[in-house]
Scaffold this motif. Structure first.
Motif, PDB file in Angstrom:
ATOM      1  N   LYS A 194       0.813  -1.222   0.000  1.00  0.00           N
ATOM      2  CA  LYS A 194       0.000   0.000   0.000  1.00  0.00           C
ATOM      3  C   LYS A 194       0.845   1.270   0.000  1.00  0.00           C
ATOM      4  O   LYS A 194       0.355   2.333  -0.372  1.00  0.00           O
ATOM      5  CB  LYS A 194      -0.940  -0.002   1.216  1.00  0.00           C
ATOM      6  N   VAL A 195       2.104   1.162   0.443  1.00  0.00           N
ATOM      7  CA  VAL A 195       2.995   2.328   0.473  1.00  0.00           C
ATOM      8  C   VAL A 195       4.367   1.920  -0.047  1.00  0.00           C
ATOM      9  O   VAL A 195       4.775   0.757   0.095  1.00  0.00           O
ATOM     10  CB  VAL A 195       3.133   2.895   1.908  1.00  0.00           C
ATOM     11  N   PRO A 196       5.104   2.849  -0.659  1.00  0.00           N
ATOM     12  CA  PRO A 196       6.471   2.523  -1.109  1.00  0.00           C
ATOM     13  C   PRO A 196       7.359   2.162   0.079  1.00  0.00           C
ATOM     14  O   PRO A 196       7.308   2.787   1.131  1.00  0.00           O
ATOM     15  CB  PRO A 196       6.931   3.819  -1.776  1.00  0.00           C
ATOM     16  N   ASN A 197       8.178   1.145  -0.101  1.00  0.00           N
ATOM     17  CA  ASN A 197       9.089   0.709   0.954  1.00  0.00           C
ATOM     18  C   ASN A 197      10.238  -0.060   0.323  1.00  0.00           C
ATOM     19  O   ASN A 197      10.421  -0.026  -0.898  1.00  0.00           O
ATOM     20  CB  ASN A 197       8.349  -0.135   1.996  1.00  0.00           C
ATOM     21  N   ALA A 198      11.022  -0.736   1.156  1.00  0.00           N
ATOM     22  CA  ALA A 198      12.193  -1.450   0.646  1.00  0.00           C
ATOM     23  C   ALA A 198      11.809  -2.585  -0.300  1.00  0.00           C
ATOM     24  O   ALA A 198      12.596  -2.952  -1.182  1.00  0.00           O
ATOM     25  CB  ALA A 198      12.999  -2.004   1.816  1.00  0.00           C
ATOM     26  N   LEU A 199      10.600  -3.131  -0.149  1.00  0.00           N
ATOM     27  CA  LEU A 199      10.175  -4.257  -0.971  1.00  0.00           C
ATOM     28  C   LEU A 199       9.432  -3.814  -2.223  1.00  0.00           C
ATOM     29  O   LEU A 199       9.586  -4.404  -3.290  1.00  0.00           O
ATOM     30  CB  LEU A 199       9.291  -5.196  -0.140  1.00  0.00           C
ATOM     31  N   PHE A 200       8.624  -2.750  -2.097  1.00  0.00           N
ATOM     32  CA  PHE A 200       7.797  -2.293  -3.216  1.00  0.00           C
ATOM     33  C   PHE A 200       8.208  -0.883  -3.634  1.00  0.00           C
ATOM     34  O   PHE A 200       8.382  -0.007  -2.789  1.00  0.00           O
ATOM     35  CB  PHE A 200       6.319  -2.314  -2.821  1.00  0.00           C
ATOM     36  N   GLN A 201       8.340  -0.700  -4.948  1.00  0.00           N
ATOM     37  CA  GLN A 201       8.790   0.575  -5.485  1.00  0.00           C
ATOM     38  C   GLN A 201       7.723   1.662  -5.356  1.00  0.00           C
ATOM     39  O   GLN A 201       8.036   2.838  -5.178  1.00  0.00           O
ATOM     40  CB  GLN A 201       9.180   0.408  -6.962  1.00  0.00           C
ATOM     41  N   GLY A 202       6.463   1.277  -5.491  1.00  0.00           N
ATOM     42  CA  GLY A 202       5.360   2.222  -5.369  1.00  0.00           C
ATOM     43  C   GLY A 202       4.220   1.583  -4.618  1.00  0.00           C
ATOM     44  O   GLY A 202       4.340   0.475  -4.109  1.00  0.00           O
ATOM     45  N   SER A 203       3.094   2.281  -4.547  1.00  0.00           N
ATOM     46  CA  SER A 203       1.931   1.710  -3.867  1.00  0.00           C
ATOM     47  C   SER A 203       1.044   0.986  -4.877  1.00  0.00           C
ATOM     48  O   SER A 203       1.033   1.317  -6.073  1.00  0.00           O
ATOM     49  CB  SER A 203       1.119   2.802  -3.166  1.00  0.00           C
ATOM     50  N   PHE A 204       0.303   0.010  -4.383  1.00  0.00           N
ATOM     51  CA  PHE A 204      -0.590  -0.775  -5.234  1.00  0.00           C
ATOM     52  C   PHE A 204      -1.625   0.129  -5.902  1.00  0.00           C
ATOM     53  O   PHE A 204      -1.931  -0.009  -7.081  1.00  0.00           O
ATOM     54  CB  PHE A 204      -1.294  -1.835  -4.375  1.00  0.00           C
ATOM     55  N   TRP A 263       2.459  -6.716  -9.920  1.00  0.00           N
ATOM     56  CA  TRP A 263       1.772  -5.445 -10.148  1.00  0.00           C
ATOM     57  C   TRP A 263       2.689  -4.265  -9.827  1.00  0.00           C
ATOM     58  O   TRP A 263       2.681  -3.250 -10.528  1.00  0.00           O
ATOM     59  CB  TRP A 263       0.510  -5.392  -9.304  1.00  0.00           C
ATOM     60  N   ASP A 264       3.475  -4.396  -8.781  1.00  0.00           N
ATOM     61  CA  ASP A 264       4.402  -3.326  -8.411  1.00  0.00           C
ATOM     62  C   ASP A 264       5.451  -3.113  -9.497  1.00  0.00           C
ATOM     63  O   ASP A 264       5.869  -1.973  -9.750  1.00  0.00           O
ATOM     64  CB  ASP A 264       5.068  -3.671  -7.083  1.00  0.00           C
ATOM     65  N   ARG A 265       5.883  -4.199 -10.149  1.00  0.00           N
ATOM     66  CA  ARG A 265       6.875  -4.097 -11.226  1.00  0.00           C
ATOM     67  C   ARG A 265       6.226  -3.746 -12.569  1.00  0.00           C
ATOM     68  O   ARG A 265       6.919  -3.666 -13.581  1.00  0.00           O
ATOM     69  CB  ARG A 265       7.653  -5.412 -11.364  1.00  0.00           C
ATOM     70  N   GLU A 266       4.905  -3.566 -12.553  1.00  0.00           N
ATOM     71  CA  GLU A 266       4.117  -3.210 -13.748  1.00  0.00           C
ATOM     72  C   GLU A 266       4.203  -4.285 -14.827  1.00  0.00           C
ATOM     73  O   GLU A 266       4.166  -3.984 -16.026  1.00  0.00           O
ATOM     74  CB  GLU A 266       4.540  -1.846 -14.302  1.00  0.00           C
ATOM     75  N   PHE A 267       4.266  -5.552 -14.398  1.00  0.00           N
ATOM     76  CA  PHE A 267       4.125  -6.674 -15.324  1.00  0.00           C
ATOM     77  C   PHE A 267       2.621  -6.947 -15.467  1.00  0.00           C
ATOM     78  O   PHE A 267       2.070  -7.881 -14.863  1.00  0.00           O
ATOM     79  CB  PHE A 267       4.869  -7.899 -14.807  1.00  0.00           C
ATOM     80  N   ILE A 268       1.977  -6.116 -16.259  1.00  0.00           N
ATOM     81  CA  ILE A 268       0.515  -6.082 -16.289  1.00  0.00           C
ATOM     82  C   ILE A 268      -0.081  -7.400 -16.766  1.00  0.00           C
ATOM     83  O   ILE A 268      -1.006  -7.940 -16.146  1.00  0.00           O
ATOM     84  CB  ILE A 268       0.030  -4.919 -17.193  1.00  0.00           C
ATOM     85  N   LEU A 269       0.435  -7.917 -17.869  1.00  0.00           N
ATOM     86  CA  LEU A 269      -0.140  -9.143 -18.442  1.00  0.00           C
ATOM     87  C   LEU A 269       0.035 -10.323 -17.492  1.00  0.00           C
ATOM     88  O   LEU A 269      -0.896 -11.118 -17.296  1.00  0.00           O
ATOM     89  CB  LEU A 269       0.519  -9.438 -19.790  1.00  0.00           C
TER      90      LEU A 269
END
Length: 326
Positions: free
Chosen positions: A36-46, A123-129
């Protein structure tokens, strides 16, 4: 391997599958919370990624809170399954005697939780398909789990009605309703993911992409209503969580796409579907209230009188019996 040893092994497998299902449930929730928030694991929020790829029927931000309720519901029926190992009937632990929810049921839930975890990363890496494809594991598997629960409970209902009637109520109103809410909410999520992939990967423009999403949901609603009201009502009549879930899902699409000076056709369709679902809900409630369940003439008080139908794990009364009549 002797029968007592085989029974103990099967019990251990059953218990282990429930515990693992609960642990993966917690892990998937942790990943979802972190996303839900950017952090060390996720580049952006969902949510930010979802807003980067909008649709007319993208689910509104407030709808994310519904996952909290659904996840609590899921942990509740998993906890009840674990608690069933400490309660015994004449056959042994309630959770697997008779085996309404076999180990494969919980293994499918483990797969769902692993898929949910991978979706947050994709989803965080924007691998949409890839994310849109994996999302369909959730509704497909959860609807199949619901089918397993319906069929197994109906198979053992007569025996349970005499020997363990509370298990029928807990299964119907806790497990099946919770699973149905999860299945439908994940179907909304998967359908929106499909619409995003159609628009941003395959070049399908609006409003067609959103219309395809609404068409999939509308077809599934009609199929469910037909099954619950006409074809297999004896299995599904006690599942009430579907229509509130549908109204919330359609409502989140409606509030997301609603514009006072730009009222799109898909927004109108969302509103119409909400009205139809409300009518379906009242129709289902009325039919359930008017229904009178006929008492069965084949109820068996002693669960080990006739070895014909019910699969069990533990022997009743110290004697090995693999099946009993329902």
């Amino acid at each position: 391997m002797s029968l007592p040893a085989a029974n103990r092994f099967h019990e251990a497998v059953h218990a282990g599958s429930i515990v693992l299902a609960f642990l993966t449930q917690v892990v998937s929730e942790v990943f979802f919370s972190l996303s839900k928030v950017p952090n060390a694991l996720f580049q952006g929020s969902f949510r930010n990624v979802s807003e980067t790829f909008p649709l007319e029927v993208t689910m509104d931000q407030w709808s994310d809170n519904n996952w909290i309720v659904i996840d609590l519901w899921s942990k509740a029926w998993l906890t009840y399954g674990m608690f069933g190992f400490f309660k015994r009937n004449v056959l042994g632990p309630e959770s697997c005697n008779p085996e309404v929810h076999p180990p494969v049921f919980y293994l499918m839930w483990i797969t769902i939780n692993l898929a949910r975890t991978s979706i947050t990363v994709l989803w965080d890496r924007e691998f949409i398909l890839a994310a849109a494809s994996v999302r369909w594991i959730l509704p497909i598997y959860s609807f199949y789990m619901l089918y397993m629960s319906y069929s197994k409970l109906y198979k053992y209902k007569n025996w349970l009605a005499v020997n363990n009637p509370k298990l029928i109520l807990w299964t119907r109103y806790l497990t099946q309703n919770g699973l149905a809410a999860f299945a439908w909410w994940s179907l909304f999520d998967a359908s929106v993911g499909l619409g995003i992939s159609l628009k941003y990967i395959h070049g399908v423009q609006e409003p067609l992409a959103s219309s395809i999403v609404l068409s999939i949901i509308a077809i599934c609603i009609i199929i469910w209503f037909g099954l619950q009201s006409i074809l297999v009502s004896k299995y599904m009549r006690h599942t009430f969580s579907v229509y509130p879930t549908l109204i919330l899902g359609l409502g989140s699409m409606f509030t997301s796409s609603y514009r006072v000076h730009d009222f799109s056709a898909n927004t109108v369709v969302c509103g119409v579907l909400m009205i139809l679902v409300t009518i379906m809900s009242f129709t289902n409630l009325i039919s359930v209230c008017m229904y009178t369940e006929k008492p069965s003439t084949s109820l068996v008080v002693e669960p080990y009188m006739n070895i014909t139908v019910c699969e069990t794990v533990c022997p009743p009364g110290g004697q090995i019996k693999n099946k009993v009549q329902c």
